[in-house]
Design a protein around this motif. Structure first.
Motif, mmCIF file in Angstrom:
data_model
loop_
_atom_site.group_PDB
_atom_site.id
_atom_site.type_symbol
_atom_site.label_atom_id
_atom_site.label_comp_id
_atom_site.label_asym_id
_atom_site.label_seq_id
_atom_site.Cartn_x
_atom_site.Cartn_y
_atom_site.Cartn_z
ATOM 1 N N MET A 189 25.027 0.801 -9.406
ATOM 2 C CA MET A 189 24.204 1.629 -8.522
ATOM 3 C C MET A 189 22.882 0.916 -8.256
ATOM 4 N N SER A 190 22.539 0.764 -6.984
ATOM 5 C CA SER A 190 21.291 0.105 -6.604
ATOM 6 C C SER A 190 20.122 1.055 -6.800
ATOM 7 N N LEU A 191 18.914 0.508 -6.734
ATOM 8 C CA LEU A 191 17.720 1.338 -6.867
ATOM 9 C C LEU A 191 17.665 2.373 -5.749
ATOM 10 N N THR A 192 17.991 1.953 -4.530
ATOM 11 C CA THR A 192 17.994 2.887 -3.398
ATOM 12 C C THR A 192 18.972 4.032 -3.648
ATOM 13 N N GLU A 193 20.153 3.704 -4.143
ATOM 14 C CA GLU A 193 21.161 4.733 -4.428
ATOM 15 C C GLU A 193 20.714 5.648 -5.568
ATOM 16 N N TRP A 194 20.037 5.074 -6.564
ATOM 17 C CA TRP A 194 19.559 5.869 -7.688
ATOM 18 C C TRP A 194 18.485 6.863 -7.234
ATOM 19 N N VAL A 195 17.563 6.413 -6.392
ATOM 20 C CA VAL A 195 16.526 7.310 -5.882
ATOM 21 C C VAL A 195 17.152 8.411 -5.032
ATOM 22 N N GLU A 196 18.112 8.033 -4.197
ATOM 23 C CA GLU A 196 18.801 9.019 -3.360
ATOM 24 C C GLU A 196 19.532 10.043 -4.227
ATOM 25 N N SER A 197 20.198 9.568 -5.273
ATOM 26 C CA SER A 197 20.900 10.464 -6.188
ATOM 27 C C SER A 197 19.923 11.389 -6.914
ATOM 28 N N SER A 198 18.747 10.869 -7.268
ATOM 29 C CA SER A 198 17.732 11.673 -7.945
ATOM 30 C C SER A 198 17.243 12.803 -7.049
ATOM 31 N N HIS A 226 5.026 14.772 -20.369
ATOM 32 C CA HIS A 226 4.994 13.808 -21.468
ATOM 33 C C HIS A 226 3.957 12.721 -21.190
ATOM 34 N N ARG A 227 3.676 11.932 -22.213
ATOM 35 C CA ARG A 227 2.829 10.748 -22.061
ATOM 36 C C ARG A 227 3.736 9.555 -21.760
ATOM 37 N N ALA A 228 3.460 8.868 -20.667
ATOM 38 C CA ALA A 228 4.378 7.846 -20.152
ATOM 39 C C ALA A 228 4.161 6.493 -20.823
ATOM 40 N N GLY A 229 4.448 6.425 -22.120
ATOM 41 C CA GLY A 229 4.308 5.166 -22.838
ATOM 42 C C GLY A 229 5.271 4.096 -22.365
ATOM 43 N N TRP A 282 0.832 -1.205 0.000
ATOM 44 C CA TRP A 282 0.000 0.000 0.000
ATOM 45 C C TRP A 282 0.869 1.259 0.000
ATOM 46 N N LEU A 283 1.906 1.234 0.822
ATOM 47 C CA LEU A 283 2.802 2.386 0.901
ATOM 48 C C LEU A 283 3.533 2.596 -0.425
ATOM 49 N N ASP A 284 3.998 1.498 -1.011
ATOM 50 C CA ASP A 284 4.662 1.556 -2.310
ATOM 51 C C ASP A 284 3.728 2.150 -3.358
ATOM 52 N N PHE A 285 2.471 1.729 -3.332
ATOM 53 C CA PHE A 285 1.491 2.226 -4.289
ATOM 54 C C PHE A 285 1.293 3.730 -4.134
ATOM 55 N N GLU A 286 1.258 4.216 -2.893
ATOM 56 C CA GLU A 286 1.073 5.646 -2.646
ATOM 57 C C GLU A 286 2.280 6.459 -3.110
ATOM 58 N N LEU A 287 3.469 5.990 -2.754
ATOM 59 C CA LEU A 287 4.679 6.757 -3.064
ATOM 60 C C LEU A 287 5.016 6.720 -4.551
ATOM 61 N N PHE A 288 4.727 5.599 -5.210
ATOM 62 C CA PHE A 288 5.131 5.435 -6.602
ATOM 63 C C PHE A 288 3.945 5.519 -7.569
ATOM 64 N N ASP A 289 2.850 6.071 -7.102
ATOM 65 C CA ASP A 289 1.731 6.351 -7.992
ATOM 66 C C ASP A 289 2.129 7.500 -8.920
ATOM 67 N N ILE A 290 1.931 7.322 -10.210
ATOM 68 C CA ILE A 290 2.419 8.326 -11.165
ATOM 69 C C ILE A 290 1.533 9.573 -11.129
ATOM 70 N N PRO A 291 2.125 10.756 -10.976
ATOM 71 C CA PRO A 291 1.327 11.994 -10.980
ATOM 72 C C PRO A 291 0.886 12.339 -12.391
ATOM 73 N N ALA A 309 7.583 7.184 -9.745
ATOM 74 C CA ALA A 309 7.242 6.083 -10.647
ATOM 75 C C ALA A 309 8.126 6.102 -11.892
ATOM 76 N N THR A 310 8.308 7.278 -12.473
ATOM 77 C CA THR A 310 9.162 7.393 -13.662
ATOM 78 C C THR A 310 10.623 7.171 -13.316
ATOM 79 N N ILE A 311 11.051 7.702 -12.178
ATOM 80 C CA ILE A 311 12.441 7.515 -11.751
ATOM 81 C C ILE A 311 12.756 6.036 -11.593
#
Length: 350
Positions: free
Chosen positions: A191-200, A110-113, A56-65, A174-176
């Motif tokens: 680079m791990s996903l956690t590191e990539w998000v932190e870098s972003s 953009h349209r997220a195809g 549920w938390l993942d869905f909230e945080l990574f829901d595409i705006p 979501a896009t990141i």
């Protein structure tokens, strides 16, 4: 600018990795197929409940705006070329400004195809014909307008300051994450996903502080406000810079050009397509960029990062359960909700 989401995301990733072997891996499986697991009459374990909460938390945080298109409320995002007419046209009356009024700027719209690209087939269309490709953006920020009066001429003019409220900063997680999974050429090796998000987060924080924080008055300590002309200049620079940050390589630019169409692509207007100046003239910089958009909220910003499930509350519940137990810390009604009927089928993925 406070980035409270960083800690929340790191906590989520940490818990997901801890219970990954036994969890329902919904959020992290790109090619998942739903399957019915054997009927279970035993109560869910704390680990299973944690997995549900984290989903549920993942869905909230990574829901595409999505870019606002609420015609009933009259709240519709507008293309960049309309900005001058609305905010810099001396012959046009200024919009109504209230205490809660905010201007929401969306970068790289953009349209997220790419959400529909799978490993087996290069396809950027939804599998279901009624599914609409989301009109999204990479970053959204809100600015607070102030109506001023020139002391000499009596003319009205607007100045702008960046909102410091956490919910007024929208980062498209979501896009990141999708870029990390489907376009690895944008990501440094190992680079791990956690590191990539932190870098972003760090890249975005730097861009916002550099272009929108304003200079601090040495006497009062208050940040100086932007004129509308200054604001537009900084918006354009952020929009170009953020594209260079998130799809910096040739392969990643090709990926975005192939799978991310412009928001107004139905108009068949060349200015609405992804723009790569180097394809027009060889001496231009090799970059791929989409246009920015804006939306004015006279009664307060409605583009918030966290959804109705209140991500902080979900995280707090999960943290308590991980330290003790669900039965001891959840209300009887919520605990019963998790347990469901005595005879139930648990849906998993393979």
């Amino acid at each position: 600018m406070r980035f409270s989401l960083k800690e929340l995301i790191n906590t989520l990733f940490s818990r997901q990795s801890n219970h990954a072997p036994t969890s329902i891996k919904i959020a992290n499986n790109d090619a998942a197929i739903v399957q019915k697991l054997p009927v279970s009459t035993s109560p869910l374990t704390d680990t299973q409940i944690l997995s549900i909460l984290d989903y549920w938390l993942d869905f909230e945080l990574f829901d595409i705006p999505e870019c606002p298109y609420d015609f009933k409320k009259g709240i519709v995002s507008e293309a960049a070329e309309n900005f001058d007419n609305q905010w810099l046209n001396s012959e046009q009356s200024l919009p109504i400004i209230k205490n809660d009024s905010k201007l929401f700027i969306m970068f790289q719209c953009h349209r997220a195809g790419y959400l529909f690209v799978n490993n087996e087939e290069s396809n950027s269309k939804p599998l279901h014909p009624n599914t609409v490709t989301p009109r999204t953006y990479l970053l959204g920020v809100a600015l607070i307008p102030t109506l001023n009066t020139d002391a000499k001429t009596g003319n009205k003019y607007i100045t702008w300051q960046l909102s410091e409220e956490d919910q007024d900063l929208v980062i498209n997680l979501a896009t990141i994450r999708t870029i990390y999974r489907k376009c690895r050429s944008s990501i440094p090796k190992n680079m791990s996903l956690t590191e990539w998000v932190e870098s972003s987060f760090k890249s975005i924080e730097h861009l916002i502080n550099k272009h929108l924080s304003g200079k601090e008055d040495p006497i009062t300590g208050v940040q100086e406000a932007f004129t509308t002309e200054q604001l537009k200049k900084e918006i354009i620079e952020i929009n170009r810079s953020i594209a260079r940050e998130f799809w910096p390589t040739h392969a990643s630019r090709e990926f975005m050009e192939n799978y991310a169409k412009a928001v107004e692509v139905t108009k068949q207007d060349k200015s609405d397509e992804a723009i790569n100046p180097s394809k027009i003239r060889s001496d231009f910089e090799d970059t791929t960029t989409f246009r920015w958009r804006f939306c004015y909220y006279p009664d307060g910003n409605e583009q918030n990062q966290l959804g109705p499930f209140f991500a902080n509350d979900l995280n707090n519940i999960a943290e308590v359960i991980s330290k003790d137990s669900a039965k001891n810390n959840l209300s009887p009604a919520l605990y019963q909700y998790f347990q469901g009927n005595e005879k139930q089928s648990l849906l998993g993925l393979r």
